[in-house]
Structures are given as C-alpha cells and as structure tokens.
Design a protein around this motif. Sequence first.
Motif, mmCIF file in Angstrom:
data_model
loop_
_atom_site.group_PDB
_atom_site.id
_atom_site.type_symbol
_atom_site.label_atom_id
_atom_site.label_comp_id
_atom_site.label_asym_id
_atom_site.label_seq_id
_atom_site.Cartn_x
_atom_site.Cartn_y
_atom_site.Cartn_z
ATOM 1 N N SER A 130 0.845 -1.187 0.000
ATOM 2 C CA SER A 130 0.000 0.000 0.000
ATOM 3 C C SER A 130 0.882 1.238 0.000
ATOM 4 O O SER A 130 1.670 1.450 0.928
ATOM 5 C CB SER A 130 -0.900 0.014 1.243
ATOM 6 N N GLU A 131 0.723 2.069 -1.025
ATOM 7 C CA GLU A 131 1.523 3.294 -1.071
ATOM 8 C C GLU A 131 1.171 4.208 0.106
ATOM 9 O O GLU A 131 2.052 4.876 0.668
ATOM 10 C CB GLU A 131 1.283 4.029 -2.396
ATOM 11 N N HIS A 132 -0.102 4.226 0.460
ATOM 12 C CA HIS A 132 -0.518 5.092 1.573
ATOM 13 C C HIS A 132 0.122 4.622 2.880
ATOM 14 O O HIS A 132 0.649 5.409 3.652
ATOM 15 C CB HIS A 132 -2.050 5.104 1.675
ATOM 16 N N THR A 135 3.928 5.224 2.786
ATOM 17 C CA THR A 135 4.205 6.661 2.900
ATOM 18 C C THR A 135 3.986 7.142 4.337
ATOM 19 O O THR A 135 4.812 7.869 4.904
ATOM 20 C CB THR A 135 3.297 7.455 1.935
ATOM 21 N N ASN A 136 2.880 6.711 4.931
ATOM 22 C CA ASN A 136 2.600 7.117 6.315
ATOM 23 C C ASN A 136 3.689 6.631 7.274
ATOM 24 O O ASN A 136 4.146 7.371 8.143
ATOM 25 C CB ASN A 136 1.240 6.559 6.762
ATOM 26 N N ALA A 323 -7.160 0.323 -3.311
ATOM 27 C CA ALA A 323 -6.118 1.361 -3.336
ATOM 28 C C ALA A 323 -4.702 0.797 -3.355
ATOM 29 O O ALA A 323 -3.739 1.557 -3.447
ATOM 30 C CB ALA A 323 -6.287 2.290 -2.130
ATOM 31 N N GLY A 355 -5.889 3.283 2.899
ATOM 32 C CA GLY A 355 -6.306 4.175 1.828
ATOM 33 C C GLY A 355 -5.864 5.596 2.120
ATOM 34 O O GLY A 355 -5.165 5.854 3.107
ATOM 35 N N PRO A 356 -6.272 6.533 1.261
ATOM 36 C CA PRO A 356 -5.812 7.921 1.403
ATOM 37 C C PRO A 356 -6.483 8.684 2.543
ATOM 38 O O PRO A 356 -5.952 9.703 2.984
ATOM 39 C CB PRO A 356 -6.164 8.546 0.051
ATOM 40 N N GLU A 357 -7.622 8.205 3.026
ATOM 41 C CA GLU A 357 -8.386 8.974 4.016
ATOM 42 C C GLU A 357 -8.026 8.567 5.436
ATOM 43 O O GLU A 357 -7.610 7.432 5.676
ATOM 44 C CB GLU A 357 -9.888 8.755 3.783
#
Lengths: 418, 418
Positions: A130-132, A135-136, A323, A355-357
């Motif tokens: 997961s890119e999200h 990244t996080n 995602a 996810g992004p949210e």
Amino acid sequence: MSEASTTEPTADDLFGPDNLPYGVYTTPDAPERPRIGVRLGDRVLDAGAAAGLLNLLEAPDAGLLTAPSLDPLLAAGRPAWSRVRAALRTAVTDPDRLARVTEAGLLLPLSGVTMRLPFTVADYVDFYSSEHHATNVGRLFRPDGEPLTPNWKHLPIGYHGRAGTVVVSGTPVVRPGGQRRPPGAEEPVFGPSTRLDIEAEVGFVVGTPSRLGEAVPMDGFRDHVFGLCLLNDWSARDVQAWEYVPLGPFLGKSFATSVAAWITPLEALEEARTAPPERTHPLLPYLDDTAPGARDDGPGHGYDLRITVRLNGEIIAEPPFSAMYWTAAQQLAHLTVNGASLRTGDLYASGTVSGPEPHQLGCLLELTRNGRDPITGGFGKRTFLEDGDEVTLTAWAPGPGGGRIGLGEVTGRIEPAG
Amino acid sequence: MSEASTTEPTADDLFGPDNLPYGVYTTPDAPERPRIGVRLGDRVLDAGAAAGLLNLLEAPDAGLLTAPSLDPLLAAGRPAWSRVRAALRTAVTDPDRLARVTEAGLLLPLSGVTMRLPFTVADYVDFYSSEHHATNVGRLFRPDGEPLTPNWKHLPIGYHGRAGTVVVSGTPVVRPGGQRRPPGAEEPVFGPSTRLDIEAEVGFVVGTPSRLGEAVPMDGFRDHVFGLCLLNDWSARDVQAWEYVPLGPFLGKSFATSVAAWITPLEALEEARTAPPERTHPLLPYLDDTAPGARDDGPGHGYDLRITVRLNGEIIAEPPFSAMYWTAAQQLAHLTVNGASLRTGDLYASGTVSGPEPHQLGCLLELTRNGRDPITGGFGKRTFLEDGDEVTLTAWAPGPGGGRIGLGEVTGRIEPAG
C-alpha cells in the motif's frame, strides 16, 4: 469513530450461492475428524458428504472434498477447482438437492462447529504494497527524508514470515515478550510488548506449485492462486523497531499471524476485479501491468475489497483494498522471478491495507500516528492494544447482479503475557 | 590461496563409528523408495534394514528408521535419538553384526546411491551471528559509521528465509534473475545477477516441537535440536542491495539454500563443544550464557567446527565456527522468546561463518572486499561466482580419543540463468 456507512447485510447476503468459500471444521462429537465445509449464510455444508450423497463428482474430484484439509483441492489445479465449485453450486442452488442435503443433516449451524486452519501453510511471505501505508510509515519514522525508499515504486517489497505461527481466526494472541529499547535509553530492556498492533491485510493462497528455476509471469496468477482470505499480521512495534535493522522484521511479527477460517476462491471474485492505481513510474517488463496484453483477461489484477476493522466491536477503520499499488499478480511474478519455486499452501499477504483517508488506515501505528494521537470510542482511549482487546476484520466485495461476496472474518483477542 | 594445512584425513577417519550422521538415499533400482542411511566411511548403511536384521530396536523405535525421511525420528525426541544411535553404534562396532549387515548387502558404496533432502523443512531462519562477518560487512557498506548496528551485541539478529527452496547438496544452482540498480544509475535494470556469492554456514535442525506461547530457554537446546549440518546460503548481492531496505533480504536469498545430505546428531559432537567468545556486553537473562548455571552441562554451547571452502577444488577459506559470537542455544532462545512455536523440521542457520584472519572469511563479499580485490587461483581471478563454478564446503570437529567427526559436505555448481 465512524458508524458503519451502510445497513449491515445479513449472512445470507454475504455468503450466498455466488460465494461458497471453503473451510475446514470439526463437530463436538468428532473433534478429531476435520471435514471440508462450504459456507452458506450462517451455515456450513459438509461438502464431501453432500457431493457424495448427490453423486455430483467423479473420481478423482470427489476425493478432494473428503480430505481432512484443503491441501489436495489446492494442489488439484484450476480445472479441478472449477469443476468442484460448479458441483457445489448445483448442490446449493437446486432446491431438490438442497432439500436432500438438509434432510441428511449436512447443513450445520456455523455456531455449532469449530473452524480449523484450513490448509498446511508452506512458506509465508508478507508484502508492503500500500503506497498510503508505506508513505505514512516513512513519514513517521523518517520525518526529514523521502517517505518512500528509492526501490518502492520499482518492486513490491516483501519478506518471509513464520509459517508455523499462522493461526486460524479465533485463536487467542498472547502478548509477546521481547527486547525493546525505551526512548532515550542506551540499553534494551526485556518485557511484554507495550506497542502491540494489528495489520489489516489480505492473504493469497497458492494452489498449483511451480518448479525451481521457473518464473511465474503475471498472467499465471489465476492458474497458481486458488483464493484469498483476510489476514491480521499482528505486530509488536517496539520489538520490531529495535531488531529490524539491517535484516528486517523478525520477532516483532513471528509470534502470530491470524488468517480467516474461510478461503474465498478467485472465481467468486470476478465482479470485484478492478484496475490498480495509475502507475507513476515505468515498470520492468515482468511487473508491467500496463503493457499491451497485460490486461487481456479483465480490468486488471486489483480487487475491490471493502475491509472493516473493529476494536471490541466498534469500527475503527475501513481500508479499501482497491487502493493497493501492487497487485497480487505482480507480487507472485516478483516472488518467483529469481526462480524461487511455489509450493501448494504458500501464503502471501498484501501488507497493511491503507487508503488515502484518515478512516482508511489499516494499523494503529498509522491511526494513532505512532501513539501520539490516541483513538477513542466506547473502548476508551487506545494508542496500541490492551490485554483483552478483540480485533475483528471483515470485508465484502461486489458480486454478480449487484450482490455482495463476504470474506470470512478474522478475529483475535489479546491475552496477557505468560 | 592457501594449501590445506593438514594431511587430508580419509573418509574412514572422518565418518567412523563415533560419527554416524543420518541421511536419506535412493538406489538406482528403487528411485522412488527413499531410505534412511547412516554414513560409515565412504559407505552408507541401510539403517532400517540393518536394525531389523539385527533385531536391535523395539517398537516404536524400529519404525523410526524404516520411514522414508528423518521426520519421524526428528519428532521422536531426545531419549529415542539416544536409543536409536546406541543401537546403530552396536551394529557398526560389533564385528559379527557388521559382518552380517555387510553379507546382507546393507552397506552400500556412497558412490552408488543418490542422496535426498533428508527431512521436511518447516520454517527456515537465517541468523547473522559472526562478529567478524557483521563487522566486515558493516565496514564495506557503511565506511563512515559504526560497523555493527546498536542491537548487534544485544540479540542474535536473524530473519526468515524460504523453506521451499532449501535443496540438498549437489543440486545445481541456476543463476537468479532479478532487479538491481547499477552504480550511479537512477533506475533499476533486470537481468541475471552479476554478484552471485556463497555464505558458508552451519544449520541446526529442530526435532522436538514447542507450543505456541512457550519460550524455549537456552538449556532446552539439546532437547529440541537434533543435529547440525553444513549449509550454503547462496546470495545475489546486487539483488539484495537494491531490495533489502527496509524489510530485509528477500529475492537475493530465496532462489536456493543448499544443505548437506548428512545431519550430524549433537550427540556425536560432545567433544567439539567449546566456550563461545568472551561477551563484551551484558546480556539480558534469557540470552546470558555467563550466568551461574548457564554452563552446568558443559563448556558452553559453542562448537569447534573447522570449515573449509573450496572453489572448483581449491581452498579459498577456512572459517572457524568456534569464533561465532552467538551460539545455537542463544539463537533458539531468542527465536522463541516471543512465544513463537517450533515445529519438527525447523531449520535455523548460523549466518556466514567468518574468523578474524584474512583466510577465515566465509563469503566472497568479504574475501574480495566487495569485488575490489579479486581472489586468484587455478580457477583464474574471481570477484563473484561465474557460471560453471562449483563451491564445496566441508568441515570436521574434534571427536573422542583424538579422532575427528566429519560433517557431510555441501556442494553446488552454478548453472547459467535460464
């Protein structure tokens, strides 16, 4: 914390005749005799006995359902998977046949059986796709650097985990002991983990093996992978932080990995297939799912699985599997591109689904920003898991005719350190 | 390159009646019928048939030697291991009995049989327990930093490897393909590894399982570990360098790990036990092998194994296992301290064995200083392995009465990428 965004679907909605996931169960009168079951609503069909009673399968297929685990079915390969699934679908959709198996007592209430680990786990690999999530995590641990490592967009990063501690949903998780170095300290201390976390993931189960030295291309995904299941990759963040440089996670993960009792065949998820996110970097050919021909058989190898994470019954996150940057087909191609062979029962997991949210994050590390912002609910305040906490993952995917395909839940309760 | 420092001992010297390692073999007339063998000189004793002929074991022990693999013997536990070994020792030391098994054709020339992977590998873990190796690698990769990471002296660093690609000695090793990023390049390229390396290691084979949630203390080592063997953890350094941050080695290692065909029981190595190097840092109690009582049963859990690494027949290194900082007992205690369970057939390896001297380095990365200083010999110049190269590890340990206990060799030849 958010409420569930839709009316809760019933077990019959989620586990109808278009789903038919496989599991292995025992009954109280025969605890030593595991049997293959197929889930229908909140009931389990004794698959081997039903197929026998109805004379639905010829040898050797019939024997695949009377085995004490899914291992022979997994090994039988895709044509056999299709034949067996078609037979079982007949059994549960034809009213006369369904009446016969019901009369014969072959449709049991789920509440009356004990679910077992449904297959022998060969090797277990955990990805980080997961890119999200990546990244996080990168931002939390390297606030001044690039959040993603330079390799992240070029290959699905992964590592081997411990196959012997993969446990079935419902197995209690004992808080692990281990070394950790408290903030600012020079020396490590030993004790129960104080930063016990979850990772909401999806696991893929290999059926058809491959030979040593043979790379499996992306379009071999459906021939080699039987199905998928929810997976919780429990993580002791304090243990992991101290041990993982330079050779990766070890004891911070190896104490337990929970999988759902139900393996959903890929065939049940055709409507859930979706294109993965746009690729921001050019990919080497063996991973390039944008190349001509790479998506000839469908929209792509993403899956639209809507995951819900509950802590003591309350929803704390709803991570969307759609995602995920790297697909399971890419992961399989990468895993084998060096010639590593596959075995029946190999299990590989997606990595934490985020996810992004803000409500789409698949672990407490992200949800609480590494413990800085506790989450709150009826359970009180949480940074990481407390003894007695129960975490449950559920998910559903779009099915035929606007219906839903439920994934079997994976749940586990934290027990105090021994 | 140095010459062998001693007169080459014979097979009878190395594999005498005080050794008796176990393997699994087939014969040309029954290639589908694996049998347990015990090595004696350059011959292999059909162990199950011999024990039956001589009526040396009662049920259930007798069945342990007629199995098609070592799995049941491994699972039987230490008292059974001792009984079986004592019986086999009787068979080969009593002249009358030895004559009977010889007459019965149960002592076969090693050259006439094919050795198989002797047990089912459950989980495979690779440690990183040579201070010399870790220091050398740290200096090569972080020339300006501390060579050892802060955790190194506090715990035996390790990671899980791929159990499904553990192969028996003699299996060809196909040069793996993979991603690597050439020096100075922004983007990775794909192709056969150009930095294929060996890692000379010792593997430990778990017999007795443990329960999930149960830590195995150091003094449980002899009850849980059946024996050891030489192991070559083939490594694609270019693949590994690009992939391993942040989750550790994956495809750079997973294409093949070679183990010897012969498992030497710990009971054969009592004379080889030795104290590990002095501990320079205080250890947490579960790892403290200097605490009162920790060495009550002997000098310590180190082993004086003298390893020789040959490239195309020429000696290129002689790594001393006695120099390993972390012992196999500490590795076992660490591996399970978080409650991770052991299964019969778990294999854990020491990590590359390197000593303090230039001729004691267990991999080409160290021997050639990351390819900067090629080694030379009759094979020409080498930085990393070329197609056709054959690497062979052998070793011996002190045995009773000044004798030697040989370890079974592990050998493999590099085949070109497919």
